[in-house]
Design an enzyme around this catalytic site. Structure first.
Site, PDB file in Angstrom:
ATOM      1  N   CYS A  34      45.426  32.257  42.610  1.00 18.41           N
ATOM      2  CA  CYS A  34      45.387  32.605  44.033  1.00 18.41           C
ATOM      3  C   CYS A  34      46.772  33.083  44.421  1.00 18.41           C
ATOM      4  O   CYS A  34      47.728  32.308  44.437  1.00 18.41           O
ATOM      5  CB  CYS A  34      44.962  31.391  44.861  1.00 18.41           C
ATOM      6  SG  CYS A  34      44.983  31.693  46.647  1.00 18.41           S
ATOM      7  N   GLY A  35      46.890  34.359  44.724  1.00 20.71           N
ATOM      8  CA  GLY A  35      48.201  34.945  44.994  1.00 20.71           C
ATOM      9  C   GLY A  35      48.841  34.444  46.273  1.00 20.71           C
ATOM     10  O   GLY A  35      50.050  34.213  46.333  1.00 20.71           O
ATOM     11  N   ASN A  36      48.046  34.278  47.330  1.00 22.54           N
ATOM     12  CA  ASN A  36      48.590  33.711  48.566  1.00 22.54           C
ATOM     13  C   ASN A  36      48.886  32.232  48.394  1.00 22.54           C
ATOM     14  O   ASN A  36      49.870  31.714  48.922  1.00 22.54           O
ATOM     15  CB  ASN A  36      47.598  33.905  49.715  1.00 22.54           C
ATOM     16  CG  ASN A  36      47.521  35.338  50.194  1.00 22.54           C
ATOM     17  OD1 ASN A  36      48.499  36.077  50.147  1.00 22.54           O
ATOM     18  ND2 ASN A  36      46.346  35.751  50.653  1.00 22.54           N
ATOM     19  N   ASN A  80      42.562  36.450  37.763  1.00 26.95           N
ATOM     20  CA  ASN A  80      41.157  36.362  38.146  1.00 26.95           C
ATOM     21  C   ASN A  80      40.638  37.792  38.340  1.00 26.95           C
ATOM     22  O   ASN A  80      41.407  38.734  38.512  1.00 26.95           O
ATOM     23  CB  ASN A  80      40.967  35.486  39.395  1.00 26.95           C
ATOM     24  CG  ASN A  80      41.756  35.969  40.594  1.00 26.95           C
ATOM     25  OD1 ASN A  80      42.463  36.964  40.541  1.00 26.95           O
ATOM     26  ND2 ASN A  80      41.655  35.252  41.701  1.00 26.95           N
ATOM     27  N   ASN A 126      35.645  39.074  42.636  1.00 27.50           N
ATOM     28  CA  ASN A 126      36.152  39.332  43.977  1.00 27.50           C
ATOM     29  C   ASN A 126      35.992  40.815  44.289  1.00 27.50           C
ATOM     30  O   ASN A 126      36.350  41.665  43.458  1.00 27.50           O
ATOM     31  CB  ASN A 126      37.623  38.932  44.072  1.00 27.50           C
ATOM     32  CG  ASN A 126      37.843  37.462  43.766  1.00 27.50           C
ATOM     33  OD1 ASN A 126      37.508  36.596  44.555  1.00 27.50           O
ATOM     34  ND2 ASN A 126      38.395  37.171  42.593  1.00 27.50           N
ATOM     35  N   GLU A 164      35.668  37.030  48.708  1.00 28.13           N
ATOM     36  CA  GLU A 164      36.166  36.201  47.611  1.00 28.13           C
ATOM     37  C   GLU A 164      35.060  35.351  46.999  1.00 28.13           C
ATOM     38  O   GLU A 164      34.225  34.805  47.714  1.00 28.13           O
ATOM     39  CB  GLU A 164      37.266  35.267  48.111  1.00 28.13           C
ATOM     40  CG  GLU A 164      38.547  35.967  48.535  1.00 28.13           C
ATOM     41  CD  GLU A 164      39.655  34.965  48.776  1.00 28.13           C
ATOM     42  OE1 GLU A 164      39.977  34.194  47.843  1.00 28.13           O
ATOM     43  OE2 GLU A 164      40.202  34.933  49.896  1.00 28.13           O
ATOM     44  N   CYS A 198      43.435  37.885  50.831  1.00 21.78           N
ATOM     45  CA  CYS A 198      43.375  37.333  49.478  1.00 21.78           C
ATOM     46  C   CYS A 198      44.532  37.955  48.703  1.00 21.78           C
ATOM     47  O   CYS A 198      44.583  39.182  48.538  1.00 21.78           O
ATOM     48  CB  CYS A 198      42.038  37.661  48.820  1.00 21.78           C
ATOM     49  SG  CYS A 198      41.943  37.245  47.060  1.00 21.78           S
ATOM     50  N   GLY A 199      45.456  37.119  48.234  1.00 17.95           N
ATOM     51  CA  GLY A 199      46.659  37.638  47.596  1.00 17.95           C
ATOM     52  C   GLY A 199      46.398  38.418  46.328  1.00 17.95           C
ATOM     53  O   GLY A 199      46.956  39.502  46.119  1.00 17.95           O
TER      54      GLY A 199
END
Length: 311
Positions: free
Chosen positions: A74-76, A161, A195, A213, A222-223
């Site tokens: 998860c980038g964020n 991902n 995603n 997502e 979404c990061g």
């Protein structure tokens, strides 16, 4: 047992974060906890749960979706966990793991004055076992996925991902929901789900991204999707490599820089802001929470940032 939580966000993507280095969560049903705490009607409400974890002296992240499923990356979220990890590491550059991969983390120049800002360097793969629709191809760039949509041209990206990205003239959120739900029916094309992002080009090296997502639906941002979208636009000649790409979304904005040297990789840079804090009590598979306060200055600062971006 009782443990503290921090509600935080990266670019409007909200999470409940727990320091699982400080608190031993062995015996906690983390999937059930995620379903409980992410419920926006009956609980704190969030787009996912983040855990700071440690393994053999290295810090990392575990991330759970609101439906209880665990995400690889998860980038964020990892920016928020990096802020917590920095207190243990005591350095502005360090490595973190998530989903079996390692990522370079940097404390960056503030994206807005005094706003905590972090960067994560994401390796990019263009082939993946998650891309059943690609039939083992080395890459899938600007092509149709007939059973999903017979008009849009998709680019497949894996940054820890899996994502598919298509450029559109205007974002149709109802259509995006239909695409995200349709993915669940197409197991041969999307064996683990995926995603789905729609991208509108706003100008030179400036894009707007909306994402459905896996396990969460449409979120404010979404990061990894923003990273994948910027990368897809570079692959399609719509954004420049080695340039700062401003990526906007309903939750705010981040910056991405797509690099070719040393293999395709993209840096995601954005805020890691705190919203509120409280305490969770877990007993026998049941959970209760108590909100204890808000980070009022950080909330006000992010609102200033959004106001400045809107001008």
């Amino acid at each position: 047992m009782k443990f503290d939580y921090i509600k935080c966000h990266g670019s409007g993507n909200e999470f409940v974060m727990v320091d699982a280095v400080k608190y031993n969560l062995d015996g906690i049903d983390l999937a059930a906890f995620s379903r409980f705490i992410c419920d926006r009607e009956h609980s704190v409400g969030a787009d996912g749960v983040l855990l700071l974890v440690e393994r053999e002296g290295m810090y990392g992240m575990r991330m759970f979706n609101p439906d209880g499923s665990e995400a690889e990356m998860c980038g964020n979220g990892i920016r928020c966990v990096a802020r917590l990890a920095e207190g243990y590491v005591g350095a502005r550059r360090f490595e973190m793991f998530s989903g079996g991969n390692s990522y370079g983390i940097t404390r960056e120049e503030d994206i807005f004055p005094t706003m905590p800002t972090y960067g994560v360097d994401l390796g990019v793969r263009l082939a993946s076992e998650d891309f059943g629709f690609a039939e083992g191809a080395a890459q899938f760039v600007s092509q149709r996925i007939e059973r999903l949509d017979d008009t849009l041209l998709w680019t497949a990206i894996n940054v820890g991902n899996p994502h598919i990205v298509a450029e559109v003239e205007e974002i149709d959120y109802a259509h995006l929901v239909r695409l995200g739900e349709r993915v669940l029916e197409l197991r041969s094309e999307f064996p683990k789900g995926i995603n789905v992002s729609l991208v509108k080009v706003l100008g030179e090296n400036r894009i707007f991204v909306a994402t459905y997502e896996r396990g969460a639906g449409i979120t404010a941002s979404c990061g990894t999707a923003m990273t994948s979208s910027a990368t897809a636009m570079a692959l399609n000649g719509r954004c420049d490599y080695e340039a700062v790409v401003d990526v906007e979304n309903r939750g705010g904005a981040v910056r991405c820089i797509c690099h070719k040297e040393g293999g395709l990789h993209t840096q995601l840079i954005g805020n890691a802001s705190y919203i509120s804090y409280g305490e969770v009590e877990a007993e026998g598979g049941l959970f209760a929470y108590t909100e204890q306060g808000e980070f009022e200055e950080e909330i006000a600062l992010y609102n200033q940032f959004l106001g400045a971006k809107a001008q």
